[in-house]
Design a protein around this motif. Sequence first.
Motif, mmCIF file in Angstrom:
data_model
loop_
_atom_site.group_PDB
_atom_site.id
_atom_site.type_symbol
_atom_site.label_atom_id
_atom_site.label_comp_id
_atom_site.label_asym_id
_atom_site.label_seq_id
_atom_site.Cartn_x
_atom_site.Cartn_y
_atom_site.Cartn_z
ATOM 1 N N SER A 205 -0.185 3.389 43.577
ATOM 2 C CA SER A 205 -0.380 4.032 44.880
ATOM 3 C C SER A 205 0.806 4.934 45.178
ATOM 4 O O SER A 205 1.944 4.614 44.820
ATOM 5 C CB SER A 205 -0.554 2.982 45.980
ATOM 6 O OG SER A 205 0.512 2.062 45.964
ATOM 7 N N ILE A 206 0.528 6.050 45.856
ATOM 8 C CA ILE A 206 1.567 7.027 46.207
ATOM 9 C C ILE A 206 1.924 6.840 47.676
ATOM 10 O O ILE A 206 1.068 6.979 48.553
ATOM 11 C CB ILE A 206 1.086 8.465 45.956
ATOM 12 C CG1 ILE A 206 0.743 8.668 44.484
ATOM 13 C CG2 ILE A 206 2.157 9.465 46.387
ATOM 14 C CD1 ILE A 206 0.156 10.020 44.174
ATOM 15 N N ILE A 207 3.183 6.520 47.939
ATOM 16 C CA ILE A 207 3.699 6.389 49.300
ATOM 17 C C ILE A 207 5.046 7.117 49.345
ATOM 18 O O ILE A 207 5.943 6.814 48.552
ATOM 19 C CB ILE A 207 3.885 4.908 49.703
ATOM 20 C CG1 ILE A 207 2.555 4.159 49.596
ATOM 21 C CG2 ILE A 207 4.439 4.804 51.115
ATOM 22 C CD1 ILE A 207 2.669 2.676 49.819
ATOM 23 N N ASP A 208 5.166 8.086 50.246
ATOM 24 C CA ASP A 208 6.401 8.882 50.392
ATOM 25 C C ASP A 208 6.793 9.547 49.080
ATOM 26 O O ASP A 208 7.972 9.535 48.675
ATOM 27 C CB ASP A 208 7.551 8.001 50.894
ATOM 28 C CG ASP A 208 7.280 7.452 52.279
ATOM 29 O OD1 ASP A 208 6.512 8.098 53.028
ATOM 30 O OD2 ASP A 208 7.803 6.383 52.609
ATOM 31 N N ASP A 209 5.799 10.105 48.369
ATOM 32 C CA ASP A 209 6.019 10.808 47.096
ATOM 33 C C ASP A 209 6.636 9.911 46.033
ATOM 34 O O ASP A 209 7.332 10.396 45.134
ATOM 35 C CB ASP A 209 6.898 12.061 47.309
ATOM 36 C CG ASP A 209 6.193 13.110 48.132
ATOM 37 O OD1 ASP A 209 4.954 13.212 48.019
ATOM 38 O OD2 ASP A 209 6.859 13.816 48.905
ATOM 39 N N GLU A 264 9.278 20.219 39.142
ATOM 40 C CA GLU A 264 10.549 19.602 39.533
ATOM 41 C C GLU A 264 10.428 19.130 40.979
ATOM 42 O O GLU A 264 9.965 19.869 41.851
ATOM 43 C CB GLU A 264 11.697 20.601 39.399
ATOM 44 C CG GLU A 264 13.060 19.986 39.683
ATOM 45 C CD GLU A 264 14.201 20.935 39.354
ATOM 46 O OE1 GLU A 264 15.364 20.535 39.533
ATOM 47 O OE2 GLU A 264 13.920 22.072 38.923
ATOM 48 N N ASN A 265 10.821 17.892 41.207
ATOM 49 C CA ASN A 265 10.697 17.298 42.538
ATOM 50 C C ASN A 265 11.746 17.895 43.474
ATOM 51 O O ASN A 265 12.949 17.720 43.255
ATOM 52 C CB ASN A 265 10.879 15.781 42.433
ATOM 53 C CG ASN A 265 10.577 15.071 43.734
ATOM 54 O OD1 ASN A 265 10.244 15.692 44.734
ATOM 55 N ND2 ASN A 265 10.695 13.759 43.731
ATOM 56 N N PRO A 266 11.341 18.612 44.538
ATOM 57 C CA PRO A 266 12.342 19.223 45.424
ATOM 58 C C PRO A 266 13.047 18.214 46.324
ATOM 59 O O PRO A 266 14.098 18.514 46.880
ATOM 60 C CB PRO A 266 11.517 20.216 46.245
ATOM 61 C CG PRO A 266 10.139 19.651 46.246
ATOM 62 C CD PRO A 266 9.968 18.934 44.940
ATOM 63 N N PHE A 267 12.495 17.005 46.472
ATOM 64 C CA PHE A 267 13.079 15.999 47.366
ATOM 65 C C PHE A 267 13.937 14.977 46.629
ATOM 66 O O PHE A 267 14.408 14.028 47.247
ATOM 67 C CB PHE A 267 11.954 15.261 48.118
ATOM 68 C CG PHE A 267 11.024 16.170 48.856
ATOM 69 C CD1 PHE A 267 11.424 16.811 50.018
ATOM 70 C CD2 PHE A 267 9.739 16.402 48.382
ATOM 71 C CE1 PHE A 267 10.565 17.651 50.695
ATOM 72 C CE2 PHE A 267 8.871 17.244 49.053
ATOM 73 C CZ PHE A 267 9.286 17.866 50.216
#
Length: 317
Positions: A205-209, A264-267
């Motif tokens: 599951s995806i939560i907060d990326d 690329e993940n910006p966060f």
Amino acid sequence: MGKKRKHSETEAPAPMKENDSAPERPKRTLLGWKDKNEDAEKSKPASASGFRNKEKVLVTCSRRISFRYQHLMLNIVSLLPHCKKDSKVEAKSSKGATLNELVELKGSSSSLFFECRKHKDLYLWMVKSPSGPSVKFLVKAVHTMEEMKLTGNHLKGSRPLLTFSSNFDKDAHWKLLKEMLTQIFGVPKEHRKSKPYHDHVFVFSIIDDHIWFRNYQISVPHNESDKIARGGLDKMTLIEVGPRFCLNPIKIFGGSFGGPTLYENPFYVSPNQIRALEKRNKAGKFAKKIKATTRRKMHELANPLEPDEFADMWKDE
């Protein structure tokens, strides 16, 4: 003397009689009678029967890995009967070439490489070899089976059901990650080390990326009075087995252990930056305390107290 028989006068061969004997008995085996039709079906090539999943996953780790992260790796090895575990690899700049060669030697098509840095940070490389793509994750919130001691228990080697949250279909990079997770964590059908049962579920599951992983046992009542019909989900319950972990995607590469950056993940913020910021905050508190002490001393020097005329009144002469 008798005359020689001419060749033209030779008798015609007698017609062959039909074989009136009984049919040949099938071969006896330990499991029963073996039919010829079964042998013919087994001798057919695999391509005639259709696609066969030959997915194999190589699981390895870097040197100087901590014991908690090594236990997590062993938990994943126990959950995947189609994986192969190998010895530790030195986590340096040349690890990509070494691991690609190792994956080829083991006859695997995928790889899970656990890389530990500074005995604190765990990174997971999820790779499709030899052409890619590959994903680098930061592993957080690790809880092994030994730590949690949950009540769930399922058959070792059984095939899991994979479930994904609906937001995996939101963006292109999540769709790519879903396909890679399906190929790596999905146990091939009729694998020689797997059991033909589905008694546990892998939940992504995806939560907060972040991708959160859970493993649940499917519990079905076995009493005669509580038995349920096939396909009935009312009385089925899920019991967590473990382990738990969270994957924070950093980069998606086009090749195996490298190549062009596809995403690329910006966060993403590295753990080194977080620790440096915490140290800076602690150093800022101490600096504020020193500045306050210096300011007070300067204030006392700039504003001296007037002498008290009654200060020596009670002193003995």
